[in-house]
Design a protein around this motif. Structure first.
Motif, PDB file in Angstrom:
ATOM      1  N   ALA A   6       0.842  -1.200   0.000  1.00 33.05           N
ATOM      2  CA  ALA A   6       0.000   0.000   0.000  1.00 33.05           C
ATOM      3  C   ALA A   6       0.872   1.242   0.000  1.00 33.05           C
ATOM      4  O   ALA A   6       1.962   1.261   0.579  1.00 33.05           O
ATOM      5  CB  ALA A   6      -0.908   0.015   1.224  1.00 33.05           C
ATOM      6  N   PHE A  73       7.692   1.162   5.470  1.00 34.66           N
ATOM      7  CA  PHE A  73       7.763   0.111   6.488  1.00 34.66           C
ATOM      8  C   PHE A  73       7.315  -1.223   5.936  1.00 34.66           C
ATOM      9  O   PHE A  73       6.552  -1.294   4.991  1.00 34.66           O
ATOM     10  CB  PHE A  73       6.836   0.426   7.668  1.00 34.66           C
ATOM     11  N   GLU A  75       5.768  -4.891   7.570  1.00 33.61           N
ATOM     12  CA  GLU A  75       5.329  -5.662   8.717  1.00 33.61           C
ATOM     13  C   GLU A  75       5.173  -7.101   8.280  1.00 33.61           C
ATOM     14  O   GLU A  75       4.443  -7.389   7.336  1.00 33.61           O
ATOM     15  CB  GLU A  75       3.990  -5.125   9.235  1.00 33.61           C
ATOM     16  N   VAL A  76       5.889  -8.006   8.958  1.00 36.14           N
ATOM     17  CA  VAL A  76       5.833  -9.421   8.594  1.00 36.14           C
ATOM     18  C   VAL A  76       5.219 -10.197   9.737  1.00 36.14           C
ATOM     19  O   VAL A  76       5.653 -10.068  10.887  1.00 36.14           O
ATOM     20  CB  VAL A  76       7.253  -9.978   8.314  1.00 36.14           C
ATOM     21  N   THR A  77       4.189 -10.965   9.454  1.00 31.62           N
ATOM     22  CA  THR A  77       3.678 -11.951  10.407  1.00 31.62           C
ATOM     23  C   THR A  77       3.766 -13.291   9.700  1.00 31.62           C
ATOM     24  O   THR A  77       3.998 -13.337   8.481  1.00 31.62           O
ATOM     25  CB  THR A  77       2.225 -11.648  10.813  1.00 31.62           C
ATOM     26  N   THR A  82       2.944  -7.043   5.000  1.00 28.39           N
ATOM     27  CA  THR A  82       2.352  -5.777   4.583  1.00 28.39           C
ATOM     28  C   THR A  82       3.454  -4.766   4.372  1.00 28.39           C
ATOM     29  O   THR A  82       4.268  -4.537   5.266  1.00 28.39           O
ATOM     30  CB  THR A  82       1.388  -5.248   5.663  1.00 28.39           C
ATOM     31  N   LEU A  84       4.202  -0.880   3.612  1.00 31.90           N
ATOM     32  CA  LEU A  84       3.686   0.484   3.520  1.00 31.90           C
ATOM     33  C   LEU A  84       4.791   1.324   2.897  1.00 31.90           C
ATOM     34  O   LEU A  84       5.741   1.708   3.573  1.00 31.90           O
ATOM     35  CB  LEU A  84       3.325   1.023   4.900  1.00 31.90           C
TER      36      LEU A  84
ATOM     37  N   TYR B  45      -3.681   2.008   3.852  1.00 38.29           N
ATOM     38  CA  TYR B  45      -2.379   2.486   4.332  1.00 38.29           C
ATOM     39  C   TYR B  45      -2.521   3.132   5.700  1.00 38.29           C
ATOM     40  O   TYR B  45      -1.802   2.810   6.644  1.00 38.29           O
ATOM     41  CB  TYR B  45      -1.811   3.482   3.318  1.00 38.29           C
ATOM     42  N   ILE B  52       0.342  -0.304  13.318  1.00 35.52           N
ATOM     43  CA  ILE B  52       1.760  -0.470  13.663  1.00 35.52           C
ATOM     44  C   ILE B  52       2.124   0.458  14.810  1.00 35.52           C
ATOM     45  O   ILE B  52       2.804   0.064  15.758  1.00 35.52           O
ATOM     46  CB  ILE B  52       2.671  -0.210  12.435  1.00 35.52           C
ATOM     47  N   TRP B 217       7.715  -8.992  18.515  1.00 34.40           N
ATOM     48  CA  TRP B 217       8.253  -8.427  17.289  1.00 34.40           C
ATOM     49  C   TRP B 217       9.761  -8.384  17.305  1.00 34.40           C
ATOM     50  O   TRP B 217      10.384  -8.191  18.330  1.00 34.40           O
ATOM     51  CB  TRP B 217       7.733  -6.999  17.098  1.00 34.40           C
TER      52      TRP B 217
END
Lengths: 139, 300
Positions: A6, A73, A75-77, A82, A84, B45, B52, B217
């Protein structure tokens, strides 16, 4: 594993993938399903991915599997990635002439060695321009 | 009695106006659809960024204030600082053009009310404006000192504008020149209704906790680095969302205003046409009476 890309303006990609490579701030990440939760900064570079076969692969199947990414950024799960990104462009959307200008302008700032210049911004600009040119030449 | 020619001229002029208002209404309807699509497209977004920040919020904020390492992280941490609100900037979002009913006056009125309220408490309130209308209206009220010059909205919401505003506000806030930054803008409630919303941008308060935060995390390169990159983007994203929202509301408001104007024009044309017919009929009647009475005088 789901990949979502995104930008502030829109959702660029949302599809199932087998694997992907993304440009982190300090080098590329290769990500497979089941990755440990990770939050990372993105650098400038190329995002490439391998879509999962089947109806899930979405309208992008068969299209380019490379995107230019510039900052942001990730984000990893274990089952979703994802991104950004500040900038996301397909190879054919890249304006190589503009990138060359940006590159020259960034280098001029560095060379000027002015005490009040914003070197970090100039370095970012150079990295983005170089990534754009590299991807544009490849395709 | 009004001249027939005058009335005809009047009707023609109202018809021309109606054509314009109808065209404007249609343009706004099309732009509204695009504005809504844009606002929807920008949502994933913004939503993810908020998640986050929520996930990172507590952990990173604690770590930051305790042992903030890099200068960038220190600067970012300052954006969270709660201070007594002595100097406040309100970023007012309006449109460049009028013809939108009370759209612009509403938001400016809300901003001025906010100012007088806060000034009564001893605070100083300055304005920044996006959109020519807010800039002009705020400059006209002598009480309102316009901090920065204000800028135009442009033909569509621009991310660049949001980034510039965010950077300026963040810089002034971190330097201590501002204690709080608010955003005032119209919100698109539905096609018929717009509502003025006032929200605080700075200091940033981390959004409420979400489920994602329970994950362990890993951070690359560090939680600090991510946090300090996140906050400016979060700020810009919120301003951008405000611009998108206001753009949709503007076109909804203009659509309604032009719809009403077209209807009023129809009413006026109807009334004028009636008047025209009466006047014409009266003239004919008068002529007949003249002819008849003339003939009667001759025979009599």
């Amino acid at each position: 594993m789901r990949l979502e890309l995104a930008t502030p303006q829109r959702l660029v990609l949302s599809l199932a993938v087998r694997s992907l490579q993304a440009p982190g701030a300090d080098g590329y990440f290769g990500i497979l399903p089941g990755h440990a939760p990770l939050l990372s900064l993105l650098g400038a570079g190329e995002l490439s991915y391998e879509p999962e076969a089947g109806p899930e692969s979405g309208p992008e199947a068969g299209e380019s599997r490379r995107y230019l990414i510039g900052g942001g950024f990730m984000e990893v799960t274990p089952d979703q990635v994802t991104l950004l990104a500040d900038v996301a462009e397909l190879p054919h959307e890249i304006n190589a002439g503009q990138a060359r200008q940006d590159l020259a302008a960034g280098e001029a700032v560095i060379r000027s060695a002015a005490p009040d210049a914003d070197y970090e911004a100039a370095l970012r600009q150079i990295a983005l321009a170089q990534a754009r040119l590299a991807l544009a030449e490849k395709s | 009695m009004a001249n027939l020619l005058d009335i005809r001229r009047r009707i023609r002029s109202v018809k021309n106006t109606q054509q314009i208002t109808r065209a404007l209404r249609m343009i706004s309807a099309a732009k509204l659809r695009r504005a809504q699509e844009q606002a929807m497209a920008a949502r994933p977004y913004a939503e993810k960024l908020r998640q986050i920040l929520a996930a990172l919020g507590d952990a990173a904020a604690g770590a930051l204030s305790a042992e903030a390492s890099s200068p960038a992280a220190l600067a970012a941490a300052r954006l969270l600082e709660q201070r007594p609100e002595q100097t406040i900037r309100v970023i007012v979002i309006s449109s460049d053009q009028g013809r939108a009913g009370a759209f612009n006056t509403n938001v400016v009125k809300a901003a001025l009310e906010f100012q007088s309220q806060r000034q009564a408490q001893g605070a100083r309130v300055e304005f920044d404006a996006v959109g020519r209308k807010a800039r002009d209206l705020l400059t006209r009220f002598a009480l309102a000192q316009l901090g920065p010059r204000g800028r135009e909205f442009g033909p569509a919401p621009r991310l660049e504008t949001a980034r510039e505003l965010a950077a300026e506000a963040a810089e002034a806030f971190a330097a201590g020149r501002l204690d709080a930054v608010y955003l005032a803008g119209n919100e698109f409630k539905n096609v018929l209704q717009q509502r003025v919303r006032m929200e605080r941008l700075l200091p940033i308060t981390a959004p409420a906790e979400s489920a994602a935060s329970s994950l362990a995390w890993e951070f690359a390169p560090s939680a600090d680095a991510i946090f300090s990159a996140l906050l400016p983007r979060y700020l810009a994203t919120r301003i951008f969302a405000g611009l998108l929202e206001s753009f949709a509301a503007e076109h909804a408001a203009r659509m309604n205003a032009m719809d009403t104007a077209s209807r009023n024009a129809s009413d006026m044309i109807e009334a004028l046409t009636l008047h025209l017919n009466r006047v014409r009929q009266a003239a004919i009647t008068k002529e007949i009476i003249e002819v008849v009475s003339g003939a009667a005088a001759l025979t009599g």
